[in-house]
Design a protein around this motif. Sequence first.
Motif, PDB file in Angstrom:
ATOM      1  N   THR A 156       0.862  -1.182   0.000  1.00 49.36           N
ATOM      2  CA  THR A 156       0.000   0.000   0.000  1.00 49.36           C
ATOM      3  C   THR A 156       0.897   1.230   0.000  1.00 49.36           C
ATOM      4  N   THR A 157       0.663   2.109  -0.971  1.00 45.57           N
ATOM      5  CA  THR A 157       1.445   3.340  -1.069  1.00 45.57           C
ATOM      6  C   THR A 157       0.488   4.526  -1.156  1.00 45.57           C
ATOM      7  N   SER A 158       1.037   5.721  -0.963  1.00 47.93           N
ATOM      8  CA  SER A 158       0.202   6.910  -0.977  1.00 47.93           C
ATOM      9  C   SER A 158       0.854   8.001  -1.801  1.00 47.93           C
ATOM     10  N   PHE A 159       0.153   8.422  -2.854  1.00 46.87           N
ATOM     11  CA  PHE A 159       0.557   9.589  -3.643  1.00 46.87           C
ATOM     12  C   PHE A 159      -0.612   9.977  -4.520  1.00 46.87           C
ATOM     13  N   PRO A 160      -1.155  11.148  -4.375  1.00 44.04           N
ATOM     14  CA  PRO A 160      -0.814  12.129  -3.355  1.00 44.04           C
ATOM     15  C   PRO A 160      -1.153  11.627  -1.960  1.00 44.04           C
ATOM     16  N   ALA A 161      -0.848  12.426  -0.972  1.00 43.79           N
ATOM     17  CA  ALA A 161      -0.934  11.991   0.429  1.00 43.79           C
ATOM     18  C   ALA A 161      -2.324  11.571   0.881  1.00 43.79           C
ATOM     19  N   ASP A 162      -3.363  12.008   0.182  1.00 46.92           N
ATOM     20  CA  ASP A 162      -4.723  11.677   0.623  1.00 46.92           C
ATOM     21  C   ASP A 162      -5.327  10.488  -0.124  1.00 46.92           C
ATOM     22  N   ARG A 163      -4.529   9.795  -0.932  1.00 51.57           N
ATOM     23  CA  ARG A 163      -5.003   8.651  -1.716  1.00 51.57           C
ATOM     24  C   ARG A 163      -4.139   7.425  -1.429  1.00 51.57           C
ATOM     25  N   ALA A 164      -4.764   6.256  -1.386  1.00 52.59           N
ATOM     26  CA  ALA A 164      -4.040   5.000  -1.144  1.00 52.59           C
ATOM     27  C   ALA A 164      -4.093   4.141  -2.396  1.00 52.59           C
ATOM     28  N   TRP A 165      -2.955   3.640  -2.802  1.00 49.82           N
ATOM     29  CA  TRP A 165      -2.832   2.723  -3.936  1.00 49.82           C
ATOM     30  C   TRP A 165      -2.457   1.358  -3.377  1.00 49.82           C
ATOM     31  N   VAL A 166      -3.147   0.315  -3.804  1.00 48.83           N
ATOM     32  CA  VAL A 166      -2.883  -1.033  -3.305  1.00 48.83           C
ATOM     33  C   VAL A 166      -2.542  -1.940  -4.479  1.00 48.83           C
ATOM     34  N   ALA A 167      -1.421  -2.637  -4.357  1.00 53.19           N
ATOM     35  CA  ALA A 167      -0.999  -3.610  -5.358  1.00 53.19           C
ATOM     36  C   ALA A 167      -0.816  -4.964  -4.671  1.00 53.19           C
ATOM     37  N   ILE A 168      -1.160  -6.020  -5.414  1.00 56.30           N
ATOM     38  CA  ILE A 168      -1.081  -7.384  -4.882  1.00 56.30           C
ATOM     39  C   ILE A 168      -0.348  -8.251  -5.891  1.00 56.30           C
ATOM     40  N   GLN A 169       0.440  -9.180  -5.375  1.00 59.49           N
ATOM     41  CA  GLN A 169       1.109 -10.142  -6.255  1.00 59.49           C
ATOM     42  C   GLN A 169       1.118 -11.499  -5.574  1.00 59.49           C
ATOM     43  N   TYR A 170       1.246 -12.542  -6.390  1.00 60.67           N
ATOM     44  CA  TYR A 170       1.538 -13.849  -5.817  1.00 60.67           C
ATOM     45  C   TYR A 170       2.947 -13.736  -5.268  1.00 60.67           C
ATOM     46  N   THR A 171       3.146 -14.117  -4.020  1.00 60.60           N
ATOM     47  CA  THR A 171       4.450 -13.974  -3.383  1.00 60.60           C
ATOM     48  C   THR A 171       5.531 -14.628  -4.246  1.00 60.60           C
ATOM     49  N   GLY A 172       6.567 -13.842  -4.533  1.00 62.26           N
ATOM     50  CA  GLY A 172       7.686 -14.319  -5.324  1.00 62.26           C
ATOM     51  C   GLY A 172       7.524 -14.117  -6.818  1.00 62.26           C
ATOM     52  N   ALA A 173       6.357 -13.705  -7.282  1.00 60.88           N
ATOM     53  CA  ALA A 173       6.126 -13.482  -8.713  1.00 60.88           C
ATOM     54  C   ALA A 173       6.644 -12.107  -9.128  1.00 60.88           C
ATOM     55  N   ASP A 174       6.753 -11.887 -10.414  1.00 59.13           N
ATOM     56  CA  ASP A 174       7.187 -10.594 -10.931  1.00 59.13           C
ATOM     57  C   ASP A 174       6.020  -9.637 -11.165  1.00 59.13           C
ATOM     58  N   GLU A 175       4.854 -10.171 -11.479  1.00 60.57           N
ATOM     59  CA  GLU A 175       3.710  -9.342 -11.837  1.00 60.57           C
ATOM     60  C   GLU A 175       2.991  -8.803 -10.606  1.00 60.57           C
ATOM     61  N   TRP A 176       2.596  -7.539 -10.682  1.00 58.50           N
ATOM     62  CA  TRP A 176       1.782  -6.904  -9.653  1.00 58.50           C
ATOM     63  C   TRP A 176       0.427  -6.573 -10.252  1.00 58.50           C
ATOM     64  N   TYR A 177      -0.623  -6.651  -9.433  1.00 59.98           N
ATOM     65  CA  TYR A 177      -1.976  -6.365  -9.874  1.00 59.98           C
ATOM     66  C   TYR A 177      -2.561  -5.268  -8.985  1.00 59.98           C
ATOM     67  N   THR A 178      -3.385  -4.431  -9.581  1.00 61.24           N
ATOM     68  CA  THR A 178      -4.008  -3.316  -8.881  1.00 61.24           C
ATOM     69  C   THR A 178      -5.304  -3.770  -8.232  1.00 61.24           C
ATOM     70  N   LEU A 179      -5.478  -3.466  -6.935  1.00 62.34           N
ATOM     71  CA  LEU A 179      -6.718  -3.790  -6.251  1.00 62.34           C
ATOM     72  C   LEU A 179      -7.831  -2.916  -6.811  1.00 62.34           C
ATOM     73  N   ASP A 180      -8.963  -3.522  -7.142  1.00 67.30           N
ATOM     74  CA  ASP A 180     -10.106  -2.789  -7.651  1.00 67.30           C
ATOM     75  C   ASP A 180     -10.485  -1.679  -6.665  1.00 67.30           C
ATOM     76  N   GLY A 181     -10.766  -0.490  -7.170  1.00 68.94           N
ATOM     77  CA  GLY A 181     -11.103   0.641  -6.311  1.00 68.94           C
ATOM     78  C   GLY A 181      -9.922   1.520  -5.972  1.00 68.94           C
ATOM     79  N   THR A 182      -8.743   1.114  -6.403  1.00 71.18           N
ATOM     80  CA  THR A 182      -7.525   1.883  -6.170  1.00 71.18           C
ATOM     81  C   THR A 182      -7.367   2.914  -7.290  1.00 71.18           C
ATOM     82  N   PRO A 183      -6.998   4.145  -7.005  1.00 71.30           N
ATOM     83  CA  PRO A 183      -6.685   4.671  -5.682  1.00 71.30           C
ATOM     84  C   PRO A 183      -7.964   4.977  -4.920  1.00 71.30           C
ATOM     85  N   ALA A 184      -7.882   4.838  -3.629  1.00 75.84           N
ATOM     86  CA  ALA A 184      -9.011   5.121  -2.753  1.00 75.84           C
ATOM     87  C   ALA A 184      -8.620   6.251  -1.808  1.00 75.84           C
TER      88      ALA A 184
END
Length: 73
Positions: A16-44
């Motif tokens: 979970t990261t924040s930029f700008p400061a009032d928005r949260a971005w969430v990314a998920i990956q299978y542990t150890g994989a190279d690909e990251w996926y965006t959580l639906d509703g991000t940025p929130a």
Amino acid sequence: MTVEVGTITGDLTVVTTSFPADRAWVAIQYTGADEWYTLDGTPAPLPTGHTLADYHRRVLAAVEAGGETSAPR
């Protein structure tokens, strides 16, 4: 639920990261994989009075419970 591939399950890593400061971005990956996926509703918007760490804990709890289909509001 991810934007790119829908629901993923298993051993996951969540960031979970924040930029700008009032928005949260969430990314998920299978542990150890190279690909990251965006959580639906991000940025929130970060809820008033909550830190990014608070929000991250809410996201983790939701992912672990398997009940959330998008970023918590």
